[in-house]
Design an enzyme around this catalytic site. Structure first.
Site, PDB file in Angstrom:
ATOM      1  N   CYS B  53       0.025  20.970  -8.338  1.00 55.72           N
ATOM      2  CA  CYS B  53       0.969  21.091  -9.973  1.00 55.72           C
ATOM      3  C   CYS B  53       0.245  22.424 -10.391  1.00 55.72           C
ATOM      4  O   CYS B  53       0.890  22.958 -11.228  1.00 55.72           O
ATOM      5  CB  CYS B  53       0.441  19.936 -10.472  1.00 55.72           C
ATOM      6  SG  CYS B  53       0.227  18.560  -9.720  1.00 55.72           S
ATOM      7  N   ASN B  54      -0.728  22.891 -10.204  1.00 56.28           N
ATOM      8  CA  ASN B  54      -1.466  23.901 -10.853  1.00 56.28           C
ATOM      9  C   ASN B  54      -1.353  25.323 -10.134  1.00 56.28           C
ATOM     10  O   ASN B  54      -1.810  26.268 -10.804  1.00 56.28           O
ATOM     11  CB  ASN B  54      -3.107  23.630 -11.156  1.00 56.28           C
ATOM     12  CG  ASN B  54      -2.998  22.539 -12.239  1.00 56.28           C
ATOM     13  OD1 ASN B  54      -2.174  22.237 -13.120  1.00 56.28           O
ATOM     14  ND2 ASN B  54      -3.963  21.761 -12.208  1.00 56.28           N
ATOM     15  N   GLN B 119      -9.200  16.560  -6.312  1.00 59.02           N
ATOM     16  CA  GLN B 119      -7.891  16.645  -5.538  1.00 59.02           C
ATOM     17  C   GLN B 119      -8.051  17.896  -4.817  1.00 59.02           C
ATOM     18  O   GLN B 119      -7.360  17.922  -3.853  1.00 59.02           O
ATOM     19  CB  GLN B 119      -7.022  16.579  -6.228  1.00 59.02           C
ATOM     20  CG  GLN B 119      -6.683  15.025  -6.739  1.00 59.02           C
ATOM     21  CD  GLN B 119      -7.494  14.510  -8.075  1.00 59.02           C
ATOM     22  OE1 GLN B 119      -7.923  15.664  -8.736  1.00 59.02           O
ATOM     23  NE2 GLN B 119      -7.496  13.220  -8.629  1.00 59.02           N
TER      24      GLN B 119
END
Lengths: 275, 458
Positions: B53-54, B119
């Site tokens: 996501c990042n 994560q």
């Protein structure tokens, strides 16, 4: 008298205490495994010392205050290790190890040189039973007081909103500390009761009376009543948590006072006078 | 021969989500994408693709990193069908030391949006596994990834970077864990309809809370949420009798005055026999009387208290991040040392020099009778010796270079070369250090030793 094992025992205990306290100060548990190991190593050397003196005395070596303190320190080291490992609370070590080190240090310094002969009436199978039960009871109260200190520290942090978002690796919860405190008090109380009963039976067999109101007996009864009250308050009113922890510490100071006071100030049959 | 590590991509700091989402690859696209990258970017020798996501980035190895980076960016544009202008100013790229540092920092969660979140390590491991499936991992990336995992492990163990709640709901959950030993036998009551309160209840639920009571002014909502979370709905006007079984009470009722006063809870506490109670006040205005915190074994945290816990955790993580950076630097040095050792070029040069040198010396020693030969014959002797040395060189060098799969330690190769060709190399080094020094003496020594062997010129 001290044996050659006393210095290695003291040394191991001191290293263990230093490691536990260091870990605590750093807020981690990296050295705690070694600290437990050093505590165990100290207990092994200490056991050699006790055994050597026990052979000389022909019974368990508890002839005077210094010896009783040494025995208490040893049992506390063992019980502390069991508690730390079973409950996975290394934070307790930061209290147990320094306490054991201090107790053995005081014992070693006050241990007088001469060999102690137990007076004939005390040479009995009841001696190890009675004394071990009493000192095991004290051991439980030492541990209960340590757990209570940890409880009060955590509780005050939570109450004052200084709580950390991170519980450490082995940070115990209030509930767990409270439960362990209760159990330790329960065990301690049971040992103390059995010690008093066994002492009474022994006194009856030796002197023909169960109870003679000598200082040790009087104070033991007082302490027994106080601990009974503490346990009772939990069972009936449900006093637990902070109040129970604070009372555990108060009772422990009374216990220390009586242990030191009775042995040094009012020595009766229990004191150092039969040496 | 020079295998340089490079990184190119965008992350949460350089690109808004609107850009990141357009460049992102889904998990099952990655192996195929790596194959396409390989085809589209010939200078990229090794590559892995990290897409979370990042961040979307390619970690690769190339002997021409500048070109490899340009090729990779082209690949992003064509493969994701995004015009290069849409993301070119959000791109960062690093090579060599900086690339390795970046990779290690990513793995150690130092480059994460929430520093220390766990994560990313799993995502990095996945990227490595996918690249292995796509067969785009070579020796350098293999080593770099494993080093990144080691760094991450050391950082996790050696610092408290992952500790501490960094959201209000997780702070509440963490506090519950400091009050209660296990949550499975506890009862939680959720009052009201706030989102954050609901999230906290959900988190507690996943941590093993079995008994969940939900009450809300609109009973339908309570029923709906109860069904969704596996709890029991309680009508709002009759929730109070339930309080004595509640261990964690989460309040987020819209109300102008507190819904629970200290006096009301006093009897409840006694009935509970002073078992601890954790009151989480997520209402604004606050739902619970602040005097409640003073009661025996009652712990009241309002939204600001929880916020303060979060702020402290973030501060702690920042401090821990500094320790983590030091670990990264130490491991970086060890990786770079290994990487420098990969380079066989100096060793190859040494070997070539030594063999050429041996030939020169040998020809020089026989200068006398060689001069007496016919030019054509002399030519043939020269070419014979040249052919011999070239064959020898070729055999040695191709042996050294055959190391695609196995890690041949260049330092070891250099050591072997030094032992075999020591005399020549020492002579050369002496010459470099001391140009008009003892080079002739060394040559003389060399001649003598050759004579001892009974060479034909004697």
């Amino acid at each position: 008298m001290n044996t050659l094992w006393i210095m290695p025992a003291l040394g191991c205990y001191a290293v263990s205490a230093a490691l536990f306290v260091f870990d605590r100060a750093q807020g981690r548990t990296r050295e705690s495994g070694y600290a437990v190991g050093m505590l165990g190593a100290g207990a092994v050397f200490h056991a050699f010392d006790l055994t050597a003196r026990g052979f000389q005395a022909g019974n368990i070596p508890v002839a005077n205050f210094a010896e009783a303190l040494s025995f208490l320190a040893w049992l506390t080291a063992l019980a502390g290790m069991v508690l730390i490992v079973r409950s996975r609370m290394t934070v307790i070590g930061a209290f147990v190890s320094p306490a054991v080190t201090l107790a053995l240090g005081v014992s070693a310094m006050t241990m007088n040189g001469g060999r102690l002969e137990l007076p004939a009436p005390l040479r009995s199978v009841w001696l190890p039973i009675h004394v071990t039960l009493a000192i095991l009871g004290y051991t439980m109260f030492v541990l209960a007081a340590s757990v209570s200190i940890v409880y009060l520290a955590l509780e005050s942090r939570l109450k004052s909103k200084r709580a950390l978002g991170a519980a450490g690796d082995d940070a115990p919860s209030l509930e767990k500390l409270d439960r362990i405190n209760y159990r330790l008090l329960g065990w301690g109380f049971m040992m103390l009761s059995l010690a008093i009963v066994s002492g009474a039976i022994w006194a009856d067999a030796t002197w023909g009376h169960f109870w003679s109101w000598e200082p040790k007996e009087f104070w033991s009864l007082v302490i027994w009543i106080l601990y009974a009250g503490l346990l009772e308050s939990r069972l009936t009113v449900g006093w637990r948590g902070r109040r129970a922890a604070a009372l555990t510490i108060v009772l422990f100071t009374v216990l220390v006072g009586s242990f030191v006071g009775v042995n040094l100030i009012f020595p009766g049959k229990h004191g150092g006078s039969f040496g | 021969m020079d295998q340089t590590l490079f990184v190119v991509g965008v992350n949460h700091r350089t690109a808004p989500v609107a850009v990141r989402e357009r460049l992102a690859f889904s998990e099952d696209e990655i192996v195929g994408a790596l194959a396409r990258l390989r085809a589209a970017a010939p200078t990229v020798n090794e590559a892995a693709l990290i897409s979370t996501c990042n961040r979307v980035e390619v970690v690769g190895v190339s002997s021409d990193p500048a070109r490899a980076i340009a090729e990779t960016l082209n690949f992003f544009a064509t493969d994701r069908n995004v015009e290069p202008g849409a993301f070119s100013n959000a791109v960062y790229s690093y090579t060599a030391r900086d690339a390795a540092r970046h990779m290690f920092r990513v793995g150690a969660s130092l480059d994460s949006m929430v520093v220390g979140e766990p994560q990313i390590l799993g995502q990095l491991k996945l990227a490595y596994a996918q690249a292995a499936v796509a067969r785009t991992v070579g020796m350098v990336l293999h080593r770099a990834f494993h080093k990144a995992f080691t760094v991450a492990k050391r950082v996790r163990k050696g610092t408290l970077i992952g500790h501490g709640a960094v959201s209000v709901s997780s702070a509440a959950v963490s506090l519950a864990g400091q009050i209660f030993d296990k949550l499975s036998d506890k009862t939680v009551m959720l009052m009201g309809a706030g989102k954050m309160a609901e999230l906290t209840a959900r988190q507690l639920k996943t941590l093993g809370i079995e008994s969940l009571l939900i009450t809300s002014r609109t009973f339908d909502r309570a029923v709906r949420l109860a069904r969704e979370l596996g709890g029991t709905a309680v009508p709002y006007d009759s929730y109070k009798p339930y309080l004595k079984m509640v261990d964690v009470l989460i309040g987020s009722v819209a109300s102008n005055k507190p819904v629970l006063m200290a006096e009301e809870l006093e009897t409840v506490i006694r009935e509970r026999r002073y078992r601890p109670m954790f009151l989480i006040d997520m209402g604004v205005p606050r739902n619970f009387d602040e005097r409640l915190n003073a009661m025996q074994n009652v712990y009241l945290y309002d939204i600001d208290d929880l916020g303060a816990v979060v702020q402290r955790s973030i501060g702690d993580r920042k401090r821990e991040a500094e320790k983590a950076e030091q670990i990264v630097e130490i491991e970086l040095e060890s990786f770079l040392k290994w990487h420098a050792g990969l380079d066989l070029t100096p060793t190859i040069k040494d070997i070539r020099y030594s063999i050429e040198r041996l030939r020169d010396v040998e020809l020089g020693r026989h200068r006398g009778w060689l001069a007496q030969l016919e030019p054509a014959q002399r030519e043939r002797v020269e070419s014979l010796t040249r052919g011999l040395t070239n064959k020898l060189l070729h055999r040695i060098l191709s042996g050294l270079k055959q190391r695609d799969d196995e890690t041949l330690d260049a330092a070891f190769a250099a050591e072997v070369a030094r032992r075999l060709m020591g005399a020549e190399l020492d002579a050369r080094d002496a010459e470099i250090e001391d140009p008009d020094g003892e080079i002739d003496d060394v040559d003389a020594d060399l001649d003598e030793s050759e004579n001892d062997d009974g060479s034909p010129g004697a």
